[in-house]
Design a protein around this motif. Structure first.
Motif, mmCIF file in Angstrom:
data_model
loop_
_atom_site.group_PDB
_atom_site.id
_atom_site.type_symbol
_atom_site.label_atom_id
_atom_site.label_comp_id
_atom_site.label_asym_id
_atom_site.label_seq_id
_atom_site.Cartn_x
_atom_site.Cartn_y
_atom_site.Cartn_z
ATOM 1 N N VAL A 91 0.953 -1.089 -0.017
ATOM 2 C CA VAL A 91 -0.221 0.054 -0.081
ATOM 3 C C VAL A 91 0.769 1.144 0.054
ATOM 4 C CG1 VAL A 91 -1.707 1.158 1.213
ATOM 5 C CG2 VAL A 91 -2.045 -1.117 1.087
ATOM 6 N N GLU A 92 1.798 1.060 0.846
ATOM 7 C CA GLU A 92 2.712 2.316 0.924
ATOM 8 C C GLU A 92 3.507 2.632 -0.489
ATOM 9 O OE1 GLU A 92 6.885 3.555 3.000
ATOM 10 O OE2 GLU A 92 6.028 1.946 3.695
ATOM 11 N N TYR A 93 4.031 1.814 -0.973
ATOM 12 C CA TYR A 93 4.582 1.841 -2.633
ATOM 13 C C TYR A 93 3.535 2.206 -3.455
ATOM 14 C CZ TYR A 93 9.077 -0.207 -0.920
ATOM 15 O OH TYR A 93 10.260 -0.477 -0.151
ATOM 16 N N VAL A 94 2.353 1.581 -3.383
ATOM 17 C CA VAL A 94 1.360 2.013 -4.409
ATOM 18 C C VAL A 94 0.948 3.667 -4.376
ATOM 19 C CG1 VAL A 94 -1.149 1.738 -5.121
ATOM 20 C CG2 VAL A 94 0.271 -0.326 -4.812
ATOM 21 N N LEU A 95 0.797 4.075 -3.027
ATOM 22 C CA LEU A 95 0.688 5.303 -2.673
ATOM 23 C C LEU A 95 1.583 6.314 -3.465
ATOM 24 C CD1 LEU A 95 -1.011 5.352 0.771
ATOM 25 C CD2 LEU A 95 -2.210 5.869 -1.387
ATOM 26 N N ALA A 96 2.931 5.986 -3.153
ATOM 27 C CA ALA A 96 4.215 6.565 -3.561
ATOM 28 C C ALA A 96 4.197 6.593 -5.146
ATOM 29 C CB ALA A 96 5.420 5.953 -2.875
ATOM 30 N N TRP A 97 3.926 5.592 -5.802
ATOM 31 C CA TRP A 97 3.982 5.496 -7.223
ATOM 32 C C TRP A 97 2.938 6.720 -7.748
ATOM 33 C CZ3 TRP A 97 4.052 -0.513 -6.904
ATOM 34 C CH2 TRP A 97 5.340 -0.846 -6.832
ATOM 35 N N PHE A 98 1.662 6.752 -7.156
ATOM 36 C CA PHE A 98 0.643 7.526 -7.547
ATOM 37 C C PHE A 98 0.601 8.870 -7.135
ATOM 38 C CE2 PHE A 98 -1.115 3.324 -8.684
ATOM 39 C CZ PHE A 98 -1.251 3.247 -9.957
ATOM 40 N N GLY A 99 1.563 9.324 -6.307
ATOM 41 C CA GLY A 99 1.791 10.472 -5.766
ATOM 42 C C GLY A 99 0.956 11.015 -4.595
ATOM 43 N N GLY A 100 0.385 9.844 -4.065
ATOM 44 C CA GLY A 100 -0.834 10.038 -2.972
ATOM 45 C C GLY A 100 -0.054 10.859 -1.820
ATOM 46 N N VAL A 111 0.772 6.193 4.763
ATOM 47 C CA VAL A 111 1.895 5.811 4.545
ATOM 48 C C VAL A 111 2.808 5.871 5.988
ATOM 49 C CG1 VAL A 111 4.381 6.590 3.551
ATOM 50 C CG2 VAL A 111 2.158 6.771 2.246
ATOM 51 N N ARG A 112 2.676 6.658 6.819
ATOM 52 C CA ARG A 112 3.303 6.540 8.124
ATOM 53 C C ARG A 112 2.754 5.158 8.793
ATOM 54 N NH1 ARG A 112 3.221 12.917 10.125
ATOM 55 N NH2 ARG A 112 4.612 13.636 8.592
ATOM 56 N N LEU A 113 1.539 4.874 8.703
ATOM 57 C CA LEU A 113 0.959 3.754 9.451
ATOM 58 C C LEU A 113 1.787 2.716 8.917
ATOM 59 C CD1 LEU A 113 -0.948 2.385 11.567
ATOM 60 C CD2 LEU A 113 -2.587 2.223 9.657
ATOM 61 N N CYS A 114 1.852 2.400 7.559
ATOM 62 C CA CYS A 114 2.361 1.434 6.863
ATOM 63 C C CYS A 114 3.977 1.292 7.208
ATOM 64 C CB CYS A 114 2.581 1.677 5.293
ATOM 65 S SG CYS A 114 0.684 1.445 4.541
ATOM 66 N N ARG A 115 4.738 2.323 7.512
ATOM 67 C CA ARG A 115 6.122 2.249 7.846
ATOM 68 C C ARG A 115 6.224 1.635 9.410
ATOM 69 N NH1 ARG A 115 7.785 7.406 5.355
ATOM 70 N NH2 ARG A 115 8.505 6.696 3.228
ATOM 71 N N LEU A 116 5.140 2.055 10.089
ATOM 72 C CA LEU A 116 5.167 1.560 11.557
ATOM 73 C C LEU A 116 4.721 0.063 11.703
ATOM 74 C CD1 LEU A 116 3.395 4.489 13.392
ATOM 75 C CD2 LEU A 116 5.661 4.058 13.490
ATOM 76 N N MET A 117 4.093 -0.322 10.571
ATOM 77 C CA MET A 117 3.570 -1.715 10.728
ATOM 78 C C MET A 117 4.989 -2.609 10.576
ATOM 79 S SD MET A 117 0.406 -2.457 10.943
ATOM 80 C CE MET A 117 0.180 -3.901 10.099
ATOM 81 N N ARG A 118 5.803 -2.211 9.695
ATOM 82 C CA ARG A 118 7.108 -2.902 9.472
ATOM 83 C C ARG A 118 7.765 -2.842 10.937
ATOM 84 N NH1 ARG A 118 10.048 -0.064 4.317
ATOM 85 N NH2 ARG A 118 8.408 -0.356 2.798
ATOM 86 N N LEU A 119 7.649 -1.953 11.725
ATOM 87 C CA LEU A 119 8.195 -2.328 13.179
ATOM 88 C C LEU A 119 7.750 -3.563 13.909
ATOM 89 C CD1 LEU A 119 8.672 1.468 14.267
ATOM 90 C CD2 LEU A 119 10.478 -0.119 13.477
ATOM 91 N N MET A 120 6.602 -3.729 13.643
ATOM 92 C CA MET A 120 5.854 -4.952 14.226
ATOM 93 C C MET A 120 6.830 -6.168 14.173
ATOM 94 S SD MET A 120 1.792 -4.017 13.584
ATOM 95 C CE MET A 120 1.235 -5.676 14.576
ATOM 96 N N ARG A 121 7.472 -6.400 13.090
ATOM 97 C CA ARG A 121 8.427 -7.718 12.783
ATOM 98 C C ARG A 121 9.188 -7.342 14.117
ATOM 99 N NH1 ARG A 121 8.501 -10.428 7.437
ATOM 100 N NH2 ARG A 121 10.040 -11.621 8.549
ATOM 101 N N VAL A 122 9.860 -6.265 14.403
ATOM 102 C CA VAL A 122 10.895 -6.478 15.445
ATOM 103 C C VAL A 122 10.318 -6.857 16.623
ATOM 104 C CG1 VAL A 122 12.471 -4.940 16.873
ATOM 105 C CG2 VAL A 122 12.220 -4.587 14.511
ATOM 106 N N PHE A 123 9.056 -6.439 16.994
ATOM 107 C CA PHE A 123 8.395 -6.823 18.208
ATOM 108 C C PHE A 123 8.070 -8.382 18.193
ATOM 109 C CE2 PHE A 123 6.929 -2.295 18.187
ATOM 110 C CZ PHE A 123 7.761 -1.914 19.140
#
Length: 142
Positions: A91-100, A111-123
């Motif tokens: 979703v983050e990449y799609v938004l970035a590609w379309f200039g969202g 996009v910020r929420l998507c980045r924070l989701m990646r941190l869940m892997r660390v937890f």
């Protein structure tokens, strides 16, 4: 099998930790400047490229697990969490590609929420290290 080997787990763990450090660098570079409403400069290009490579590794891991485990994939909550994180990354990449993000304040939050989701892997990684957590607690008690 490949996805159950210690080497594969070690590789994915290393990528998760490296990605965590990259997210810290990215967030630090993008933080709002003191006394200003504007975000900081873009992070260095190498940070963005490395984050893209980490995401590609996570996506490949997901495809491998889906193809090898098939129906059993959904039996583990951690696999579903990984799938959610990869989907959020897409979703983050799609938004970035379309200039969202540049055009909409709401999209920036997504996009910020998507980045924070990646941190869940660390937890997830830390929660799996119960023995290490107990050892640290015991050492702190001395």
């Amino acid at each position: 099998s490949l996805i159950n080997s210690d080497y594969f787990d070690g590789l994915i763990t290393s990528v998760v930790v490296f990605n965590f450090l990259l997210i810290i660098l990215d967030a630090d570079a993008r933080a709002e400047l003191p006394g200003s409403q504007e975000a900081g400069p873009e992070p260095p290009a190498w940070v963005t490229i490395c984050m893209d490579v980490c995401f590609a590794v996570f996506a490949v891991e997901l495809v491998l697990r889906l193809s090898l485990l098939r129906g059993a994939f959904c039996n583990k909550k951690m696999h579903l969490l990984d799938a959610l994180i990869v989907v959020a990354g897409f979703v983050e990449y799609v938004l970035a590609w379309f200039g969202g993000p540049a055009n909409s304040f709401g999209a920036i939050r997504v996009v910020r929420l998507c980045r924070l989701m990646r941190l869940m892997r660390v937890f997830r990684l830390v929660s799996g290290l119960a023995e290490l957590r107990r050892l640290v607690q015991m050492m702190a008690g001395c």
